[in-house]
Design an enzyme around this catalytic site. Sequence first.
Site, PDB file in Angstrom:
ATOM      1  N   GLY A 266       5.572 -59.601  12.962  1.00 11.52           N
ATOM      2  CA  GLY A 266       5.026 -60.283  11.791  1.00 11.52           C
ATOM      3  C   GLY A 266       5.996 -60.223  10.633  1.00 11.52           C
ATOM      4  O   GLY A 266       6.182 -61.198   9.907  1.00 11.52           O
ATOM      5  N   GLU A 301       4.395 -54.726   4.069  1.00 11.56           N
ATOM      6  CA  GLU A 301       5.845 -54.513   3.943  1.00 11.56           C
ATOM      7  C   GLU A 301       6.199 -53.939   2.581  1.00 11.56           C
ATOM      8  O   GLU A 301       7.114 -53.116   2.464  1.00 11.56           O
ATOM      9  CB  GLU A 301       6.592 -55.825   4.188  1.00 11.56           C
ATOM     10  CG  GLU A 301       6.283 -56.494   5.519  1.00 11.56           C
ATOM     11  CD  GLU A 301       6.394 -55.570   6.716  1.00 11.56           C
ATOM     12  OE1 GLU A 301       7.303 -54.720   6.746  1.00 11.56           O
ATOM     13  OE2 GLU A 301       5.563 -55.694   7.638  1.00 11.56           O
TER      14      GLU A 301
END
Length: 848
Positions: A266, A301
């Site tokens: 991802g 992230e």
Amino acid sequence: MPGENLTRIEAQERRAIIDTQSYEVALDLTKGAEVFASRTVVRFTATEGASTFIDLIARDVREITLNGRSIEPSTAFSDSRIALDDLAAENELVVDADCLYTNTGEGLHRFVDPVDGEVYLYSQFEVPDSRRVFAVFEQPDLKATFQFTVTAPAAWKVVSNSPTPEPVAAGEDVATWTFEPTPRISSYITALVAGPYEATFSELTSASGRVIPLGVYGRKSLWQHLDADYIFDKTREGFAYFEEKFDFPYPFAKYDQLFVPEFNAGAMENAGAVTFTETYVFRSKVTDAVKERRVVTILHELAHMWFGDLVTMKWWNDLWLNESFAEWASTIATAEATEWTEAWTTFNAMEKTWAYRADQLPSTHPVVAQINDLEDVQVNFDGITYAKGGSVLKQLAAWVGIDAFFSGVGAYFKKHQWSNTELADLLAELEVTSGRELTSWSKKWLETAGVNTLSPEIATAGDGTITRFAIVQTAPADYPTIRPHRLGVGFYNLEGDSLVRVHHAELDVDGDLTEVAELKGLKRPDLVLLNDDDLAYAKIRLDERSLKTAIDHLGKIADPLARSLVWGAAWDQTRDAEASASDYVDLVLRNIGSETESTTVRTTLAQLLLAASSYVAPEAREATREKVADALWTLAQGAAAGSDSQLQFVTAFAGAAATDAHWERVRALRDGETVLEGLTIDTDLSWQLLVSLAAGGAVTTADIDAALAADNTAKGGEFAAQAKAALPTAEAKQATWDALVGKDDLPNTIVRSAALGFVHPAGRDLLAAFVPAYFDMLLPIWESRTYKIAEYLVAGLYPAPLADLALRDATRAWLEAHADAAPALRRLVAENLAGVERALAVQERDAH
């Protein structure tokens, strides 16, 4: 993958000998389509006179110089290592090599855009692939500064971890970018992205007062679809949330987010230069589930910039410290800092479903896994590391209190910034801030495998008053740990047209049996829901009355998280062969039309299709598939015009189509003869419908080629590969097999897409012929392909839709005959076997 492994013992021995200070890496990206030049200067201290090795995967090594002494590459370089002998106290090593671009999404990936012929590069280094680009001591606890110098076409943009400098001309149409050194970081989070990317920029002011430059990058041919302003908005919300909660300002100089082609994951948390899959660039309408997932991924992230990048695990057994924390932190940030306030419902529907599935496989492992070598790491990017770990951290935050949890995390960042840690370092800070002893909690939750099941025991008087309420905890025989849980118990009653919560208790559960005295004397409700609010990580069971209420009135539960818990309980009981798959199908078809949470719909529809194709008794399979497709078409027709559910029901119908009449409906919809108000047959939906038609044999290869000519893009190529592989003829299946197994030139995303089409359930009868070939290819593929491609083939080509005794027996026979095969390969095959064994058990239950 021979000669590319690294064991934990080797890493510990090397860390005892050396400490790294700095890398200077010069890359020349102007040498053609196959190789790039890589020159590394690494400075490190060492035990004087000792010997060790540095890692490198390269086509050619031209020069090796250690402390001014030339080393012959032909003798020192083999099996992805360069031997280093007679080290000094202070060392300087120079390695000059030619390295290979890849098309596998590992190392430095090279992509040519079919739309305009432009070349795009990006790096992906986790776990052990920075060594595909430069010589490096490839382990997370040998941190250093990294200074990159890149020579590339002058028209390109070049991005790394440090802010991008002004390029300097280096010849005709060529330029050189000289980046500032990074802070001390691990090699796997270094990054290089280069090519004619489009970009837009913004900035924010950090809690430290620094101005942080922001960038969003994407390919030229996709740029019109990239909603950068929204991405900047979510990034700002995440920055503000994390800087406040972590009490630690953002640690890097800038923050770029780059959407790159043919990405395996991802996203990846490269320090200051995060790469994302282009799935998150929406060229067609997508569901709210996908939109929300993108937000969670953006914040996942961003959380890594602190947890993983600023503070990094010593070895990969604490990989969970990175991924579990980012999974938990991104979910709470999404729920509390963005418009996606039901993120915990999404977490339950998606992450926890993934976690419970992984925790019941033979390959389950503790959250803190035993990681002996790099191959172990690769297969542990799984539902335990991400989803169970995130669930357990949610449980821990409830156990110690959320304020104490955040305070402990902030203290952890301050104490260990720019260094490496182990689990005990985090727990030590949480013990200080919470006052709770966590060693025994950790042993039960992080150092043991398996999932517990919680069931209510209820006794009532004649007037319906509860005289006894207890919670029974059980554990599987193979993993008998009984754990402490912080959880809620919810009472729900039917009031008018809604099933609403009328009472809630939060308590600690421990041991085999927990008596809940505070619930005595209350009126027994229509529905008792254990783990209300989803604090605990455990499967739950519904008592008989509650189960009947849920089945009859699931859609009337007002709270979406409570609905998600009931959906999950029903699926767990089906997967565990405690309830009939046919009953589960009926439950979904009766209630899914009123479900409002997009991810709950998405997850439940996927489970519905699996139940219909693999879990119902074989003799009922075709009738069930037909019933499911008919019902989904009815739901699609009845859904609100232009709604999220309308799109989900249409795509699920296309995936479930099982008769010529169904495929004729798909064709008419795709061709515009049938119109559903509010539904646009855009590019991606048209492809999804074409894949369905291919699986039904309702189109030809020429039709697929024509669709690709009309959409000659990377995404179009993936759909075309999937459609051709789904064609239900022996010739089409063999052609796909030959392209995937007989050759090794296809890029990663085409391999993944073609494998998906190959095992389409509509072509189940053709798969039996490939069972012997599947087992014959396992060892050669594992030994000759990169890890990611081998994984796609081993998992993706397994003929799971057969779900029969012959496949089970063939899989068992291979495992028995190959006890000495690579543990990671055996794990993938054993997981395939577990899926078939579970399907057979559920089929047997369904037949009775």
